[in-house]
Design an enzyme around this catalytic site. Structure first.
Site, PDB file in Angstrom:
ATOM      1  N   ARG A  26       0.839  -1.195   0.000  1.00 25.78           N
ATOM      2  CA  ARG A  26       0.000   0.000   0.000  1.00 25.78           C
ATOM      3  C   ARG A  26       0.874   1.244   0.000  1.00 25.78           C
ATOM      4  NH1 ARG A  26      -3.606  -2.465  -1.624  1.00 25.78           N
ATOM      5  NH2 ARG A  26      -5.660  -2.798  -0.738  1.00 25.78           N
ATOM      6  N   HIS A  55      -1.513   0.213  -9.871  1.00 23.91           N
ATOM      7  CA  HIS A  55      -2.219  -0.690  -8.947  1.00 23.91           C
ATOM      8  C   HIS A  55      -2.844  -1.877  -9.703  1.00 23.91           C
ATOM      9  CE1 HIS A  55      -4.339  -0.888  -4.795  1.00 23.91           C
ATOM     10  NE2 HIS A  55      -4.251  -2.096  -5.326  1.00 23.91           N
TER      11      HIS A  55
HETATM   12  P1  NDP Z   1      -1.469 -10.447   5.563  1.00 23.99           P
HETATM   13  O1  NDP Z   1      -2.339  -9.819   6.595  1.00 23.99           O
HETATM   14  O2  NDP Z   1      -1.556 -11.921   5.353  1.00 23.99           O
HETATM   15  O3  NDP Z   1       0.059 -10.091   5.847  1.00 23.99           O
HETATM   16  C1  NDP Z   1       0.466  -8.861   6.326  1.00 23.99           C
HETATM   17  C2  NDP Z   1       1.884  -8.995   6.856  1.00 23.99           C
HETATM   18  O4  NDP Z   1       2.317  -7.725   7.313  1.00 23.99           O
HETATM   19  C3  NDP Z   1       1.979  -9.957   8.042  1.00 23.99           C
HETATM   20  O5  NDP Z   1       3.166 -10.694   7.960  1.00 23.99           O
HETATM   21  C4  NDP Z   1       2.016  -9.009   9.229  1.00 23.99           C
HETATM   22  O6  NDP Z   1       2.693  -9.537  10.376  1.00 23.99           O
HETATM   23  C5  NDP Z   1       2.803  -7.859   8.645  1.00 23.99           C
HETATM   24  N1  NDP Z   1       2.566  -6.633   9.392  1.00 23.99           N
HETATM   25  C6  NDP Z   1       1.396  -5.951   9.555  1.00 23.99           C
HETATM   26  N2  NDP Z   1       1.581  -4.887  10.364  1.00 23.99           N
HETATM   27  C7  NDP Z   1       2.898  -4.893  10.720  1.00 23.99           C
HETATM   28  C8  NDP Z   1       3.694  -4.070  11.544  1.00 23.99           C
HETATM   29  N3  NDP Z   1       3.184  -2.998  12.158  1.00 23.99           N
HETATM   30  N4  NDP Z   1       4.991  -4.395  11.684  1.00 23.99           N
HETATM   31  C9  NDP Z   1       5.499  -5.476  11.072  1.00 23.99           C
HETATM   32  N5  NDP Z   1       4.803  -6.308  10.268  1.00 23.99           N
HETATM   33  C10 NDP Z   1       3.510  -6.008  10.101  1.00 23.99           C
HETATM   34  O7  NDP Z   1      -1.780  -9.678   4.200  1.00 23.99           O
HETATM   35  P2  NDP Z   1      -1.560 -10.212   2.716  1.00 23.99           P
HETATM   36  O8  NDP Z   1      -0.200 -10.783   2.622  1.00 23.99           O
HETATM   37  O9  NDP Z   1      -2.707 -11.044   2.294  1.00 23.99           O
HETATM   38  O10 NDP Z   1      -1.647  -8.842   1.897  1.00 23.99           O
HETATM   39  C11 NDP Z   1      -0.709  -7.806   2.143  1.00 23.99           C
HETATM   40  C12 NDP Z   1      -1.164  -6.531   1.465  1.00 23.99           C
HETATM   41  O11 NDP Z   1      -0.978  -6.597   0.064  1.00 23.99           O
HETATM   42  C13 NDP Z   1      -2.663  -6.202   1.592  1.00 23.99           C
HETATM   43  O12 NDP Z   1      -2.953  -5.645   2.844  1.00 23.99           O
HETATM   44  C14 NDP Z   1      -2.851  -5.211   0.463  1.00 23.99           C
HETATM   45  O13 NDP Z   1      -2.608  -3.915   0.971  1.00 23.99           O
HETATM   46  C15 NDP Z   1      -1.758  -5.581  -0.534  1.00 23.99           C
HETATM   47  N6  NDP Z   1      -2.313  -6.066  -1.796  1.00 23.99           N
HETATM   48  C16 NDP Z   1      -2.051  -5.340  -2.943  1.00 23.99           C
HETATM   49  C17 NDP Z   1      -2.515  -5.760  -4.164  1.00 23.99           C
HETATM   50  C18 NDP Z   1      -2.151  -5.046  -5.405  1.00 23.99           C
HETATM   51  O14 NDP Z   1      -2.728  -5.305  -6.463  1.00 23.99           O
HETATM   52  N7  NDP Z   1      -1.176  -4.147  -5.356  1.00 23.99           N
HETATM   53  C19 NDP Z   1      -3.352  -6.977  -4.287  1.00 23.99           C
HETATM   54  C20 NDP Z   1      -3.523  -7.691  -3.035  1.00 23.99           C
HETATM   55  C21 NDP Z   1      -3.026  -7.220  -1.845  1.00 23.99           C
HETATM   56  P3  NDP Z   1       2.137 -10.837  11.151  1.00 23.99           P
HETATM   57  O15 NDP Z   1       2.360 -11.993  10.188  1.00 23.99           O
HETATM   58  O16 NDP Z   1       2.993 -10.938  12.347  1.00 23.99           O
HETATM   59  O17 NDP Z   1       0.680 -10.583  11.407  1.00 23.99           O
HETATM   60  C1  OXD Z   2      -6.152  -5.806  -2.676  1.00 25.50           C
HETATM   61  C2  OXD Z   2      -5.791  -4.943  -3.785  1.00 25.50           C
HETATM   62  O1  OXD Z   2      -5.994  -5.397  -1.520  1.00 25.50           O
HETATM   63  O2  OXD Z   2      -6.171  -5.263  -4.938  1.00 25.50           O
HETATM   64  O3  OXD Z   2      -6.601  -6.935  -2.925  1.00 25.50           O
HETATM   65  O4  OXD Z   2      -5.126  -3.936  -3.606  1.00 25.50           O
END
Ligand code: NDP
Ligand code: OXD
Length: 314
Positions: free
Chosen positions: A229, A277
């Site tokens: 993001r 995006h």
């Molecule tokens: P998850 O919730 O599975 O993973 C998030 C990760 O970030 C976890 O490992 C979590 O730690 C870590 N995290 C969150 N907050 C913190 C923090 N404050 N400090 C350290 N680590 C942190 O999400 P996904 O992997 O499914 O997706 C990740 C992101 O990808 C989504 O939120 C979205 O914003 C983005 N996305 C973008 C897309 C695009 O087209 N560009 C499409 C799909 C998703 P922990 O494991 O310890 O909880």
């Molecule tokens: C998602 C994205 O969060 O598309 O799935 O950004």
């Protein structure tokens, strides 16, 4: 028991066409087209929804984010305190992995240099290092971060990840928490940001953290890649780092403001690849079945899968 969709920039008609046959005893309707029985609306499928939907549908029971991220909902003061689930799906993870691996390889294989040379009809070979010599660090080792980590590992890169909680995945070094962030950054040549947008990740990639990245890797400087993001990066600091050479290159799919404003200085950097995006779409053909399972499982009173932690914000 009906299902309402409030979606921005999605092909809503395609979602309805996929979902309605799978949910024959319910109405599946688009919010923008008008809801026939507001009192009967139990499930909201949302992507950047119209905030008015929450006061106008008083009997909602569950919200499903049609993306992996939920910041588009968490930022709404109108969001009711209901179970909120998000998309976790192999199709979405594999699309994200493709984008991340592609961008990593573009920088690793010096593609920007060769593309510039081609424009000038200029033939010059540069020394190429091996993947095993490159240290990739992934911010966010969740569903998507782990998918990307495994794919990059299988190509031979050294892979580490940073998350809130410690992880134990064979071959992937785990760092966690604020205290371990500097150590993680110091040993990173290619930084891949796959963090969600939460108050705790706001502008986490900034002048201070970028300056901690290793300057001694084979690429001649660190590379920054982001498909998580935009809110988790300070774009002025990235612009400065690309201008000063602190960053060798970047690939960015997500921005604090989207579409990226025409005035953004990031557009001008030839070593910064910008995509709008598109790293991964939520594909209705792949994901409709998951949505239906979530609805049916909720109605059977089962424990919900992939529930969002409303306090942590992801
Ligand atoms: P998850 O919730 O599975 O993973 C998030 C990760 O970030 C976890 O490992 C979590 O730690 C870590 N995290 C969150 N907050 C913190 C923090 N404050 N400090 C350290 N680590 C942190 O999400 P996904 O992997 O499914 O997706 C990740 C992101 O990808 C989504 O939120 C979205 O914003 C983005 N996305 C973008 C897309 C695009 O087209 N560009 C499409 C799909 C998703 P922990 O494991 O310890 O909880
Ligand atoms: C998602 C994205 O969060 O598309 O799935 O950004």
């Amino acid at each position: 028991m009906n299902v309402i969709l409030s979606l921005k920039n999605f092909n809503q008609a395609e979602w309805i066409d996929r979902l309605q046959p799978l949910l024959p005893n319910r109405k599946v309707e688009g919010w923008d087209e008008g809801v026939s029985e507001p009192d009967q609306a139990s499930f909201l499928l949302a992507w950047k929804p119209d905030p008015a939907v929450f006061s106008k549908l008083p009997n909602l029971k569950m919200i499903i984010s049609l993306g992996a991220g939920v910041d588009h909902l968490m930022s709404l003061p109108e969001l009711p305190n209901l179970p909120l689930v998000r998309i976790i799906d192999p199709d979405l993870t594999s699309r994200m992995t493709e984008w991340v691996v592609f961008q990593t390889l573009l920088h690793h294989r010096q593609h920007l240099t060769y593309a510039t040379q081609q424009k000038a009809h200029y033939w010059k070979q540069h020394r190429q290092w091996a993947a095993k010599d490159v240290r990739v660090g992934i911010l966010g080792l969740g569903e998507i971060g782990l998918g990307a980590a495994k794919a990059l590992k299988s190509l031979g890169f050294q892979v580490a990840g940073w998350s809130r909680s410690a992880k134990d995945t064979a071959g992937i070094e785990s760092f966690h928490g604020q205290d371990q962030l500097p150590g993680f950054l110091k040993q990173t040549d290619i930084l891949i940001n796959l963090l969600p947008s939460t108050p705790a990740t706001h502008k986490l990639v900034n002048a201070k953290t970028l300056a901690m990245l290793s300057q001694s890797g084979p690429l001649g400087g660190p590379v920054y890649i982001n498909a998580g993001r935009g809110a988790s990066q300070d774009e002025a600091a990235i612009d400065d780092a690309l201008t000063s050479g602190l960053l060798k290159g970047a690939s960015i799919d997500v921005f604090a403001v989207e579409p990226l404003p025409e005035t953004s200085p990031l557009w001008k950097h030839e070593n910064c690849i910008i995509t709008p995006h598109v790293a991964a779409e939520s594909n209705p053909a792949a994901i409709s079945k998951y949505v239906v399972e979530q609805i049916e499982s909720f109605e059977r009173g089962e424990a919900m899968k992939n529930l969002v932690d409303l306090e942590a914000g992801y």
